[in-house]
Design an enzyme around this catalytic site. Structure first.
Site, short mmCIF file in Angstrom:
data_model
loop_
_atom_site.label_atom_id
_atom_site.label_comp_id
_atom_site.label_asym_id
_atom_site.label_seq_id
_atom_site.Cartn_x
_atom_site.Cartn_y
_atom_site.Cartn_z
CG ASP A 95 37.95 46.19 47.20
OD1 ASP A 95 36.79 46.07 46.75
OD2 ASP A 95 38.97 46.09 46.50
CG MET A 124 36.58 43.64 52.43
SD MET A 124 37.71 42.31 51.97
CE MET A 124 38.11 42.77 50.28
CB SER A 151 40.91 47.64 43.96
OG SER A 151 40.98 47.27 45.33
CG MET A 198 32.65 43.39 49.59
SD MET A 198 34.32 42.99 49.00
CE MET A 198 35.04 44.61 48.95
CG MET A 229 31.65 40.70 43.20
SD MET A 229 32.92 41.97 43.28
CE MET A 229 34.36 41.02 43.79
C1 DX5 Z 1 37.61 41.39 46.07
C2 DX5 Z 1 37.61 42.91 45.86
C3 DX5 Z 1 38.35 43.27 44.64
C4 DX5 Z 1 39.76 42.81 44.71
C5 DX5 Z 1 40.41 42.84 43.39
O1 DX5 Z 1 37.10 41.10 47.29
O2 DX5 Z 1 36.30 43.39 45.75
O3 DX5 Z 1 38.23 44.66 44.35
O4 DX5 Z 1 40.51 43.55 45.61
O5 DX5 Z 1 41.71 42.37 43.52
P1 DX5 Z 1 42.46 41.69 42.30
O6 DX5 Z 1 42.38 42.65 41.15
O7 DX5 Z 1 43.85 41.50 42.80
O8 DX5 Z 1 41.74 40.41 42.05
ZN ZN Z 2 36.01 45.49 44.96
#
Ligand code: DX5
Ligand code: ZN
Length: 217
Positions: free
Chosen positions: A34, A36, A7, A67, A134
């Protein structure tokens, strides 16, 4: 063969191309973006402009994890920007017709927050390519993996065999817990901080080696 999907949320955007190329040298199978909107989750990250830029940095599959509150309104823009797969939350405003529509344009998956039961995704199983479980509450990278999702990963993999989709897991995965996640049945591992903190090439290679050691599936 387990796939690592870095990611880019934790990447250094001042040299994003180098970051991506390094992860590819280590064996990254795809990349995860990601998205958001500051409403669906309490953070604002990137949109189609960034997807378009990252598209120019790699030929690997690009998964956009939306998201956002209104996936219906914005989905097509992420496809036009070069996403190969859209991942949509069952907790957002989605329905079967949207999933089918996206499925005609590109790959499609649905996403479950840690507290959302697997049953909420069942109606989509026959139409999806990916089910993303998740393992943190979405919004930020660098959070702790939630062990309580392990049974959901196991059950998801059973359905995956019946329906033909792939199981992705996202959140808090690193070299100390990836073995457990793979052992539970994850086929695609999303990781931000565990890849981009330090040298991506070396980090992806390490994660793949650990995963290969436990994977019998
Ligand atoms: C969380 C995201 C993930 C996140 C993962 O909101 O959907 O993709 O960035 O990050 P790590 O691997 O650092 O937990
Ligand atoms: Zn993600």
């Amino acid at each position: 063969m387990i796939e690592i999907s870095p990611s880019v949320l934790s990447a250094n955007f001042s040299c994003i191309k180098e970051e991506i190329e390094s992860a590819e040298r280590g064996g990254a199978g795809s990349f995860h973006i990601d998205v958001m909107d500051g409403h669906f989750v309490p953070n604002i990250t990137m949109g189609p402009v960034i997807v378009r830029g990252i598209r120019e940095c790699t030929a690997k599959r690009l998964d956009s994890h939306l998201m956002i509150c209104k996936p219906k309104k914005y989905a097509e823009r992420f496809v036009d920007a070069g996403s190969d797969v859209l991942l949509l939350h069952v907790e957002s405003d989605i329905d079967i017709s949207l999933i089918k529509k996206i499925g005609k344009m590109c790959g499609v998956g649905v996403v479950l927050n840690p507290s959302t039961p697997l049953e909420k995704a069942k109606e989509y199983f026959e139409f999806i390519d990916y089910l993303l479980v998740m393992s943190v509450n979405p919004g930020f990278s660098g959070q702790k993996f939630m062990d309580e999702v392990i049974p959901k990963i196991k059950k998801s993999r059973e359905y995956a065999e019946d329906y033909g989709f792939k199981v992705m897991v996202d959140g808090g995965i690193n070299k100390s817990n990836i073995a457990r996640v793979v052992d539970a049945g994850a086929q695609i591992i999303v990781a931000a901080s565990a890849v981009f903190r330090g040298e991506p090439e070396e980090n992806v290679r390490t994660l793949l080696n650990i995963a290969a050691g436990v994977s019998t599936k």
